[in-house]
Enzyme design. Sequence first.
Site, PDB file in Angstrom:
ATOM      1  N   TYR A   1       0.793  -1.233   0.000  1.00 44.14           N
ATOM      2  CA  TYR A   1       0.000   0.000   0.000  1.00 44.14           C
ATOM      3  C   TYR A   1       0.828   1.287   0.000  1.00 44.14           C
ATOM      4  CZ  TYR A   1      -4.534  -2.241   0.544  1.00 44.14           C
ATOM      5  OH  TYR A   1      -5.684  -2.958   0.324  1.00 44.14           O
TER       6      TYR A   1
ATOM      7  N   LYS B   1       2.350 -15.418   3.118  1.00 39.20           N
ATOM      8  CA  LYS B   1       2.543 -16.224   1.911  1.00 39.20           C
ATOM      9  C   LYS B   1       4.047 -16.443   1.775  1.00 39.20           C
ATOM     10  CE  LYS B   1       1.229 -18.313  -1.811  1.00 39.20           C
ATOM     11  NZ  LYS B   1       0.560 -19.638  -1.759  1.00 39.20           N
TER      12      LYS B   1
ATOM     13  N   ASP C   1      -3.722 -18.457   1.290  1.00 41.58           N
ATOM     14  CA  ASP C   1      -4.649 -19.221   0.435  1.00 41.58           C
ATOM     15  C   ASP C   1      -5.375 -20.288   1.256  1.00 41.58           C
ATOM     16  OD1 ASP C   1      -2.179 -20.471   0.723  1.00 41.58           O
ATOM     17  OD2 ASP C   1      -2.038 -21.164  -1.356  1.00 41.58           O
TER      18      ASP C   1
ATOM     19  N   ASP D   1      -6.792  -6.835   3.967  1.00 47.31           N
ATOM     20  CA  ASP D   1      -7.883  -6.235   3.183  1.00 47.31           C
ATOM     21  C   ASP D   1      -8.750  -7.325   2.586  1.00 47.31           C
ATOM     22  OD1 ASP D   1      -9.343  -4.230   1.743  1.00 47.31           O
ATOM     23  OD2 ASP D   1      -8.263  -4.860  -0.052  1.00 47.31           O
TER      24      ASP D   1
ATOM     25  N   ASP E   1     -12.921  -8.795   3.683  1.00 46.16           N
ATOM     26  CA  ASP E   1     -14.140  -8.817   2.856  1.00 46.16           C
ATOM     27  C   ASP E   1     -14.739 -10.223   2.873  1.00 46.16           C
ATOM     28  OD1 ASP E   1     -13.900  -6.090   2.049  1.00 46.16           O
ATOM     29  OD2 ASP E   1     -14.571  -6.585   0.022  1.00 46.16           O
TER      30      ASP E   1
HETATM   31  C1  IPM Z   1     -10.605  -0.997   2.884  1.00 47.49           C
HETATM   32  C2  IPM Z   1     -10.564  -0.542   1.438  1.00 47.49           C
HETATM   33  C3  IPM Z   1      -9.295   0.256   1.157  1.00 47.49           C
HETATM   34  C4  IPM Z   1      -8.131  -0.694   1.400  1.00 47.49           C
HETATM   35  C5  IPM Z   1      -9.237   0.857  -0.254  1.00 47.49           C
HETATM   36  C6  IPM Z   1     -10.363   1.819  -0.497  1.00 47.49           C
HETATM   37  C7  IPM Z   1      -7.918   1.537  -0.530  1.00 47.49           C
HETATM   38  O1  IPM Z   1     -10.718  -1.623   0.587  1.00 47.49           O
HETATM   39  O2  IPM Z   1     -10.556  -0.148   3.787  1.00 47.49           O
HETATM   40  O3  IPM Z   1     -10.724  -2.200   3.135  1.00 47.49           O
HETATM   41  O4  IPM Z   1      -7.746  -1.463   0.507  1.00 47.49           O
HETATM   42  O5  IPM Z   1      -7.596  -0.665   2.510  1.00 47.49           O
HETATM   43 MN    MN Z   2     -11.197  -3.463   1.595  1.00 47.67          MN
END
Ligand code: IPM
Ligand code: MN
Length: 359
Positions: free
Chosen positions: A139, A196, A229, A253, A257
């Site tokens: 990042y 990884k 993975d 990240d 999700d």
């Molecule tokens: C999150 C988002 C951010 C990240 C993006 C918007 C840069 O996906 O906060 O999870 O990848 O950290």
């Molecule tokens: Mn995210």
Amino acid sequence: MDSKKESRKRIAVIPGDGIGQEVIPQAVKVIQASGAAVELTDFDWGADRYLRDQTTVPADGFAMLGRDFDAILVGAFGDPRVKTNIHAKEILLGMRFKMDLYANVRPVRLLDAALCPLKGIEPRDMDFVVLRENTEGVYTDAGGVFKQGTPDEIAIQEDINTRKGVERIIRYAFQYCERETKVDGSPRKKVLMCDKSNAMTHAGGLWQRVFKEVSGEHPRITAQHMYVDALCMQMVRDPRQFDVIVTNNMFGDIITDLAAGLQGGLGMAASGNIHPGRTSMFEPVHGSAPPIAGKNMANPFGAILTAAMMLAHLGMEAEAVKIEAAVLEAVRQKKTTQDIGGALGTREAGEWVAERVSK
Ligand code: IPM
Ligand code: MN
Ligand code: NAD
């Protein structure tokens, strides 16, 4: 002098773009309904402001946040009109990096079995946390493009891992495990480091060595490791096994999700960006969701649970507990938006929770 006013926590509120502008007002309404002693100040940082006057972060913006506020409540950034996404990078990643908010704390809790797409998973089965390194990794945007637009084009994206950065997030994970209990009050017992290192040997080697060293100082905590993975597969096979997961910026990240999906979707996931002792920032895990923005459809519970997390961080445990209980009740009674099975709009779901909290 009004001593109550003096002790009020000062919160900067930055709704940002898209559904951020819809869910954050609901979180604010719920904070106010909880009676928390806070003073809220709004900031218009985001795509509209950027398109109007090219400002992403006003001069000294981060210094001002750190100096004048106890915490920051953020919605989301990302707007189809800003193709470069420069404002999101400068505001959101700017806060994380320049305010050195190195621990991205993303709790994964299931409020109701009906929200989980997996068979047979009950709320008691899923109560873990992902601690994501938040200031380095891929990042940092270190790298560059060479011979752009030619058949010989080269794009380099560096993965930055410093001894200091890796060590502090791993230490944070062990301290978190020692300090925090699960929702049912039982102690946390395991820290799992996810990397990884079989392919990314340089970065992975550093994470492996530091993890071994720090885990050695915490003999009562079970130290575990999984490749990212394999962890993804295990998370959907059996999320019961997880307790505290620590990982780098990008893997954190991605897996959060995935974990949000197990909680009922992105609309349910909360997070904090923390540097102990400094002004920290709280935001739902989801983004600005352009396709549903402005339609009163977005689930405000991720933002509301984020507000509860912020209040707990600021020492307002009672208010936080009240808010979490109200969201739980809303889920049980299906007083929710459509994404998790209800029939309410963003405002109506927020209103229901606020009313419950104020009782
Ligand atoms: C999150 C988002 C951010 C990240 C993006 C918007 C840069 O996906 O906060 O999870 O990848 O950290
Ligand atoms: Mn995210
Ligand atoms: P997203 O989180 O905005 O949406 C992903 C999916 O989840 C969409 O189907 C969306 O409708 C749904 N969703 C998200 N939040 C929801 C909610 N509260 N209620 C109901 N449904 C919800 O991710 P994306 O589509 O990949 O990204 C959209 C924009 O947001 C991009 O510009 C991205 O860079 C940005 N983004 C910002 C942040 C942040 O500011 N923290 C986080 C993630 C993405």
